[in-house]
Design an enzyme around this catalytic site. Structure first.
Site, PDB file in Angstrom:
ATOM      1  N   ASP A   1       1.013  -1.384   0.230  1.00  0.00           N
ATOM      2  CA  ASP A   1      -0.489  -0.370   0.040  1.00  0.00           C
ATOM      3  C   ASP A   1       0.924   1.546  -0.776  1.00  0.00           C
ATOM      4  O   ASP A   1       1.822   0.960   0.965  1.00  0.00           O
ATOM      5  CB  ASP A   1      -1.354   0.306   1.032  1.00  0.00           C
ATOM      6  CG  ASP A   1      -1.719   0.845   0.919  1.00  0.00           C
ATOM      7  OD1 ASP A   1      -2.713   0.351   1.234  1.00  0.00           O
ATOM      8  OD2 ASP A   1      -1.610   2.129   1.194  1.00  0.00           O
TER       9      ASP A   1
ATOM     10  N   HIS B   1     -10.777  -7.554 -13.386  1.00  0.00           N
ATOM     11  CA  HIS B   1     -11.314  -6.409 -12.890  1.00  0.00           C
ATOM     12  C   HIS B   1     -13.290  -7.047 -11.973  1.00  0.00           C
ATOM     13  O   HIS B   1     -13.414  -7.114 -12.632  1.00  0.00           O
ATOM     14  CB  HIS B   1     -11.753  -4.932 -13.707  1.00  0.00           C
ATOM     15  CG  HIS B   1     -12.717  -4.083 -12.871  1.00  0.00           C
ATOM     16  ND1 HIS B   1     -11.432  -3.227 -12.548  1.00  0.00           N
ATOM     17  CD2 HIS B   1     -13.619  -3.537 -12.615  1.00  0.00           C
ATOM     18  CE1 HIS B   1     -12.306  -2.037 -11.647  1.00  0.00           C
ATOM     19  NE2 HIS B   1     -13.893  -2.265 -11.930  1.00  0.00           N
TER      20      HIS B   1
ATOM     21  N   HIS C   1      -9.978  -5.682  -3.986  1.00  0.00           N
ATOM     22  CA  HIS C   1      -8.934  -5.206  -2.915  1.00  0.00           C
ATOM     23  C   HIS C   1      -8.383  -6.059  -1.219  1.00  0.00           C
ATOM     24  O   HIS C   1      -9.539  -4.661  -0.840  1.00  0.00           O
ATOM     25  CB  HIS C   1      -8.155  -3.536  -2.696  1.00  0.00           C
ATOM     26  CG  HIS C   1      -8.258  -2.763  -2.565  1.00  0.00           C
ATOM     27  ND1 HIS C   1      -9.435  -2.143  -3.527  1.00  0.00           N
ATOM     28  CD2 HIS C   1      -8.485  -2.644  -1.347  1.00  0.00           C
ATOM     29  CE1 HIS C   1      -9.836  -1.236  -2.790  1.00  0.00           C
ATOM     30  NE2 HIS C   1      -9.392  -1.344  -1.595  1.00  0.00           N
TER      31      HIS C   1
ATOM     32  N   HIS D   1      -7.025  -6.009   1.772  1.00  0.00           N
ATOM     33  CA  HIS D   1      -6.032  -5.640   3.063  1.00  0.00           C
ATOM     34  C   HIS D   1      -5.664  -6.300   3.766  1.00  0.00           C
ATOM     35  O   HIS D   1      -6.001  -6.997   4.217  1.00  0.00           O
ATOM     36  CB  HIS D   1      -6.658  -3.868   4.284  1.00  0.00           C
ATOM     37  CG  HIS D   1      -6.644  -2.939   3.039  1.00  0.00           C
ATOM     38  ND1 HIS D   1      -6.593  -1.749   3.125  1.00  0.00           N
ATOM     39  CD2 HIS D   1      -8.408  -2.530   2.281  1.00  0.00           C
ATOM     40  CE1 HIS D   1      -6.827  -0.932   2.424  1.00  0.00           C
ATOM     41  NE2 HIS D   1      -7.554  -1.181   1.773  1.00  0.00           N
TER      42      HIS D   1
HETATM   43  P1  5GP Z   1      -9.931   1.489   0.188  1.00  0.00           P
HETATM   44  O1  5GP Z   1      -9.706   2.099   0.790  1.00  0.00           O
HETATM   45  O2  5GP Z   1     -10.479   1.554  -1.119  1.00  0.00           O
HETATM   46  O3  5GP Z   1     -10.236   0.086   0.294  1.00  0.00           O
HETATM   47  O4  5GP Z   1      -7.770   1.391  -0.024  1.00  0.00           O
HETATM   48  C1  5GP Z   1      -7.419   1.844  -1.121  1.00  0.00           C
HETATM   49  C2  5GP Z   1      -5.963   1.462  -0.791  1.00  0.00           C
HETATM   50  O5  5GP Z   1      -5.395   2.078  -1.715  1.00  0.00           O
HETATM   51  C3  5GP Z   1      -5.312   2.570   0.414  1.00  0.00           C
HETATM   52  O6  5GP Z   1      -5.366   2.224   1.608  1.00  0.00           O
HETATM   53  C4  5GP Z   1      -4.839   3.512   0.090  1.00  0.00           C
HETATM   54  O7  5GP Z   1      -3.178   4.138   0.462  1.00  0.00           O
HETATM   55  C5  5GP Z   1      -4.316   2.704  -1.739  1.00  0.00           C
HETATM   56  N1  5GP Z   1      -3.502   2.923  -3.181  1.00  0.00           N
HETATM   57  C6  5GP Z   1      -3.968   4.220  -3.421  1.00  0.00           C
HETATM   58  N2  5GP Z   1      -3.996   4.148  -4.619  1.00  0.00           N
HETATM   59  C7  5GP Z   1      -2.498   3.503  -4.440  1.00  0.00           C
HETATM   60  C8  5GP Z   1      -1.746   3.700  -5.317  1.00  0.00           C
HETATM   61  O8  5GP Z   1      -2.272   4.316  -6.495  1.00  0.00           O
HETATM   62  N3  5GP Z   1      -0.327   2.806  -5.362  1.00  0.00           N
HETATM   63  C9  5GP Z   1      -0.725   1.682  -4.648  1.00  0.00           C
HETATM   64  N4  5GP Z   1       0.581   0.405  -3.749  1.00  0.00           N
HETATM   65  N5  5GP Z   1      -1.660   2.471  -2.820  1.00  0.00           N
HETATM   66  C10 5GP Z   1      -2.480   3.286  -3.600  1.00  0.00           C
HETATM   67 ZN    ZN Z   2      -9.674  -2.453 -12.183  1.00  0.00          ZN
END
Ligand code: 5GP
Ligand code: ZN
Length: 114
Positions: free
Chosen positions: A30, A46, A100, A102
């Site tokens: 992340d 996707h 995704h 985590h």
């Molecule tokens: P969500 O809040 O959608 O569950 O998690 C999205 C996660 O993706 C966040 O923890 C954010 O830091 C991570 N993230 C967003 N854009 C990018 C990116 O371009 N590269 C990486 N490695 N992580 C990303």
């Molecule tokens: Zn996608």
């Protein structure tokens, strides 16, 4: 999905730090880690989020969880424990509309999450 950032990461069109991968899944760090280990496991295919998972996705979901297990081992957090999270929608602050998982670990995590 041509405008999806995680599709672009999977395709290598955007940079990422790979941790592990399989035929159908990809794990990368992340960009804004919330714990010493914070890895995202995504399907190469996707799919928007966990709200649209159906029985036909069973193999893909199992592959994601098993890759997370492997990463937990390689990151050295498997023994002490870790958290797997799927955020869905606004109240969960889901920000990227590509499924995704985590993987968070490496410190004592608060519960319930804020
Ligand atoms: P969500 O809040 O959608 O569950 O998690 C999205 C996660 O993706 C966040 O923890 C954010 O830091 C991570 N993230 C967003 N854009 C990018 C990116 O371009 N590269 C990486 N490695 N992580 C990303
Ligand atoms: Zn996608």
């Amino acid at each position: 999905m041509s405008d999806c950032i995680f599709c672009k990461i999977v395709a290598g069109e955007l940079p990422s730090e790979e941790v592990a991968s399989t035929n159908g899944t990809y794990a990368f760090r992340d960009i804004n880690p919330g714990a010493p280990t914070h890895v995202l496991v995504v399907p190469r295919q996707h799919i928007a989020d966990a709200s649209v998972i159906r029985p036909e996705h069973a193999e893909m979901v199992t592959e994601m969880v098993q890759l997370a297990q492997r990463v937990a081992e390689s990151e050295g957090v498997a023994e002490r424990g870790y958290r797997l999270v799927l955020n869905v929608g606004e109240d969960a602050q889901n920000s990227v509309p590509h499924l995704h998982l985590h993987l968070l670990g490496g410190r004592r995590l608060g519960w319930p999450p804020g």
